[in-house]
Design a protein around this motif. Structure first.
Motif, PDB file in Angstrom:
ATOM      1  N   GLY A  49      45.585  19.280  -3.863  1.00  0.00           N
ATOM      2  CA  GLY A  49      44.488  20.203  -4.096  1.00  0.00           C
ATOM      3  C   GLY A  49      43.285  19.810  -3.268  1.00  0.00           C
ATOM      4  O   GLY A  49      42.758  18.709  -3.423  1.00  0.00           O
ATOM      5  N   ALA A  50      42.848  20.706  -2.388  1.00  0.00           N
ATOM      6  CA  ALA A  50      41.726  20.392  -1.489  1.00  0.00           C
ATOM      7  C   ALA A  50      40.512  21.248  -1.822  1.00  0.00           C
ATOM      8  O   ALA A  50      39.740  21.620  -0.942  1.00  0.00           O
ATOM      9  N   GLY A  51      40.335  21.563  -3.100  1.00  0.00           N
ATOM     10  CA  GLY A  51      39.200  22.373  -3.531  1.00  0.00           C
ATOM     11  C   GLY A  51      37.942  21.550  -3.689  1.00  0.00           C
ATOM     12  O   GLY A  51      37.747  20.531  -3.018  1.00  0.00           O
ATOM     13  N   GLY A  52      37.069  21.971  -4.622  1.00  0.00           N
ATOM     14  CA  GLY A  52      35.796  21.310  -4.772  1.00  0.00           C
ATOM     15  C   GLY A  52      35.911  19.840  -5.089  1.00  0.00           C
ATOM     16  O   GLY A  52      35.191  19.005  -4.535  1.00  0.00           O
ATOM     17  N   VAL A  53      36.843  19.476  -5.979  1.00  0.00           N
ATOM     18  CA  VAL A  53      36.999  18.086  -6.396  1.00  0.00           C
ATOM     19  C   VAL A  53      37.850  17.292  -5.410  1.00  0.00           C
ATOM     20  O   VAL A  53      37.402  16.302  -4.819  1.00  0.00           O
ATOM     21  N   GLY A  54      39.085  17.713  -5.215  1.00  0.00           N
ATOM     22  CA  GLY A  54      39.971  16.993  -4.309  1.00  0.00           C
ATOM     23  C   GLY A  54      39.457  16.982  -2.880  1.00  0.00           C
ATOM     24  O   GLY A  54      39.549  15.961  -2.180  1.00  0.00           O
ATOM     25  N   GLY A  55      38.900  18.113  -2.445  1.00  0.00           N
ATOM     26  CA  GLY A  55      38.375  18.190  -1.087  1.00  0.00           C
ATOM     27  C   GLY A  55      37.226  17.223  -0.871  1.00  0.00           C
ATOM     28  O   GLY A  55      37.160  16.530   0.146  1.00  0.00           O
ATOM     29  N   TYR A  56      36.311  17.164  -1.851  1.00  0.00           N
ATOM     30  CA  TYR A  56      35.158  16.286  -1.701  1.00  0.00           C
ATOM     31  C   TYR A  56      35.577  14.818  -1.654  1.00  0.00           C
ATOM     32  O   TYR A  56      35.265  14.102  -0.699  1.00  0.00           O
ATOM     33  N   VAL A  98      44.304  19.798  -8.926  1.00  0.00           N
ATOM     34  CA  VAL A  98      44.604  21.220  -9.047  1.00  0.00           C
ATOM     35  C   VAL A  98      44.081  21.737 -10.381  1.00  0.00           C
ATOM     36  O   VAL A  98      43.705  20.962 -11.261  1.00  0.00           O
ATOM     37  N   LYS A  99      44.072  23.043 -10.548  1.00  0.00           N
ATOM     38  CA  LYS A  99      43.707  23.622 -11.835  1.00  0.00           C
ATOM     39  C   LYS A  99      44.760  23.226 -12.876  1.00  0.00           C
ATOM     40  O   LYS A  99      45.928  22.966 -12.551  1.00  0.00           O
ATOM     41  N   LEU A 100      44.352  23.216 -14.126  1.00  0.00           N
ATOM     42  CA  LEU A 100      45.208  22.661 -15.181  1.00  0.00           C
ATOM     43  C   LEU A 100      46.522  23.398 -15.357  1.00  0.00           C
ATOM     44  O   LEU A 100      47.537  22.795 -15.715  1.00  0.00           O
ATOM     45  N   TRP A 101      46.544  24.700 -15.097  1.00  0.00           N
ATOM     46  CA  TRP A 101      47.801  25.443 -15.281  1.00  0.00           C
ATOM     47  C   TRP A 101      48.872  25.053 -14.261  1.00  0.00           C
ATOM     48  O   TRP A 101      50.043  25.339 -14.456  1.00  0.00           O
ATOM     49  N   ASP A 102      48.478  24.372 -13.187  1.00  0.00           N
ATOM     50  CA  ASP A 102      49.449  23.938 -12.177  1.00  0.00           C
ATOM     51  C   ASP A 102      49.960  22.515 -12.410  1.00  0.00           C
ATOM     52  O   ASP A 102      50.809  22.036 -11.662  1.00  0.00           O
ATOM     53  N   SER A 128      31.000  20.914  -7.327  1.00  0.00           N
ATOM     54  CA  SER A 128      31.372  21.258  -5.955  1.00  0.00           C
ATOM     55  C   SER A 128      32.381  22.388  -5.996  1.00  0.00           C
ATOM     56  O   SER A 128      33.102  22.560  -6.979  1.00  0.00           O
ATOM     57  N   PHE A 129      32.456  23.147  -4.911  1.00  0.00           N
ATOM     58  CA  PHE A 129      33.358  24.300  -4.887  1.00  0.00           C
ATOM     59  C   PHE A 129      33.661  24.686  -3.443  1.00  0.00           C
ATOM     60  O   PHE A 129      32.966  24.265  -2.513  1.00  0.00           O
ATOM     61  N   ILE A 130      34.723  25.482  -3.271  1.00  0.00           N
ATOM     62  CA  ILE A 130      35.059  26.015  -1.952  1.00  0.00           C
ATOM     63  C   ILE A 130      34.101  27.171  -1.657  1.00  0.00           C
ATOM     64  O   ILE A 130      34.089  28.180  -2.358  1.00  0.00           O
ATOM     65  N   GLN A 131      33.286  27.018  -0.629  1.00  0.00           N
ATOM     66  CA  GLN A 131      32.356  28.080  -0.253  1.00  0.00           C
ATOM     67  C   GLN A 131      33.063  29.170   0.542  1.00  0.00           C
ATOM     68  O   GLN A 131      32.793  30.367   0.377  1.00  0.00           O
ATOM     69  N   GLU A 132      33.957  28.737   1.404  1.00  0.00           N
ATOM     70  CA  GLU A 132      34.786  29.626   2.222  1.00  0.00           C
ATOM     71  C   GLU A 132      35.972  28.796   2.674  1.00  0.00           C
ATOM     72  O   GLU A 132      35.964  27.568   2.543  1.00  0.00           O
TER      73      GLU A 132
END
Length: 309
Positions: free
Chosen positions: A7-14, A76-80, A129-133
């Motif tokens: 997961g490379a979103g807000g948490v994993g990406g940062y 990742v989100k919890l459902w995954d 943190s979050f994915i802006q784009e």
């Protein structure tokens, strides 16, 4: 260290980008437009603490493509979670220690259903943190902390190694001998923040400024504390008041990822937050009417806009 970040979103990406910038061999697992953007140009993190960019080659499309790793971060989100655990068990990182940076108190139990107890480390992260784009993660404010700990004595060495790596990467990092309590302490606050900002549809400054919504915030957290104590977690009975005071120190514009997801029409982690509190309360015979009401109010939005109508 060789670190796989699922997961490379807000948490994993940062956190993954910080580790990569410090010289660790980080490989992200991402998907969709975000994957393609990171493949082309690397992952960009914009932060008041300094921007970083990873190498374009640092991302793959699936867990099956990962090579051996010294540790795995799950973000990742919890459902995954269950699907990720199954894939990890069948991958080249099947024996690696796993640290979940996800929300909630259910995450480690789900991982243990498919991985060994010795693999699953305990931990919690604190960040907005979050994915802006696609390809870009934005860090709000300066809070970026991870607390981790061993669930078992045999995990202490990897906890020390991973903590050192995170500190070297500039991450505010701590360890705890009672990491289950740390996870629940975060959960109490997170349930309060997510429940109120999502139902009120406004940031924490608005929630805490009005008597009725401030009382809702306190009540939601008080119920979560009661569930924790009934589960055997050593939280003080008045911990909700402590967290309410903490909420008064937050930037007025701060909100929750669940509120952000609601506004974007995305799927919600509600079943593991207020819904999770209410379900655990039912099993333990503890009243949790405020969390149940929040779960009921937001139920039509759980699957995002695809569930509308």
């Amino acid at each position: 260290m060789r670190i796989a970040v699922i997961g490379a979103g807000g948490v994993g990406g940062y956190f993954g980008a910080r580790l990569a910038a410090a010289g660790h061999e980080v490989t992200f697992v991402a998907r969709g437009a975000h994957l393609e953007a990171v493949r082309r140009s690397g992952l960009v993190v914009r932060s008041p603490l300094g921007d970083v960019r990873t190498e374009p080659a640092s991302v793959v499309a699936s867990i099956a493509e990962l090579g051996p790793a010294d540790a795995v971060l799950v973000a990742v989100k919890l459902w995954d979670t269950e699907d990720v655990a199954r894939q990890l068990r069948a991958s080249a990182v099947s024996a690696a220690p796993v640290l979940s940076l996800q929300n909630g108190v259910h995450k480690d139990g789900i991982l243990r259903e498919h991985l060994t107890d010795e693999q699953v480390l305990g931990g919690a992260c604190f960040i907005s943190s979050f994915i802006q784009e696609p390809g870009v993660v934005v860090h709000n404010g300066t809070l970026q902390r991870i607390v981790l700990g061993a669930h078992r004595d045999g995990q202490k060495r990897i906890v020390e190694d991973l903590s050192a790596a995170l500190r070297d990467a500039g991450v505010d990092t701590g360890t705890s001998d009672d990491v289950e309590r740390v996870i629940w302490e975060k959960f109490v606050f997170l349930v309060g923040l997510s429940a109120t900002t999502a139902t009120v549809r406004r940031p924490i400054g608005v929630v805490r400024a009005h008597e009725e919504t401030r009382r809702l915030l306190r009540d939601v957290m008080t119920e979560a504390v009661a569930v924790a104590r009934a589960s055997g977690v050593r939280l003080d009975e008045g911990f909700a008041d402590d967290r309410l005071g903490f909420c008064d120190t937050l930037p007025a514009e701060m909100t929750s990822s669940m509120h952000h997801d609601l506004e974007q029409g995305n799927r919600l982690e509600l079943p593991w937050l207020s819904g999770g509190v209410a379900d655990l309360a039912d099993r333990l015979g503890v009243p949790a009417p405020r969390n149940r009401t929040v779960a009921d109010i937001l139920a039509p939005h759980v699957m995002g806009r695809q569930d509308a109508g």
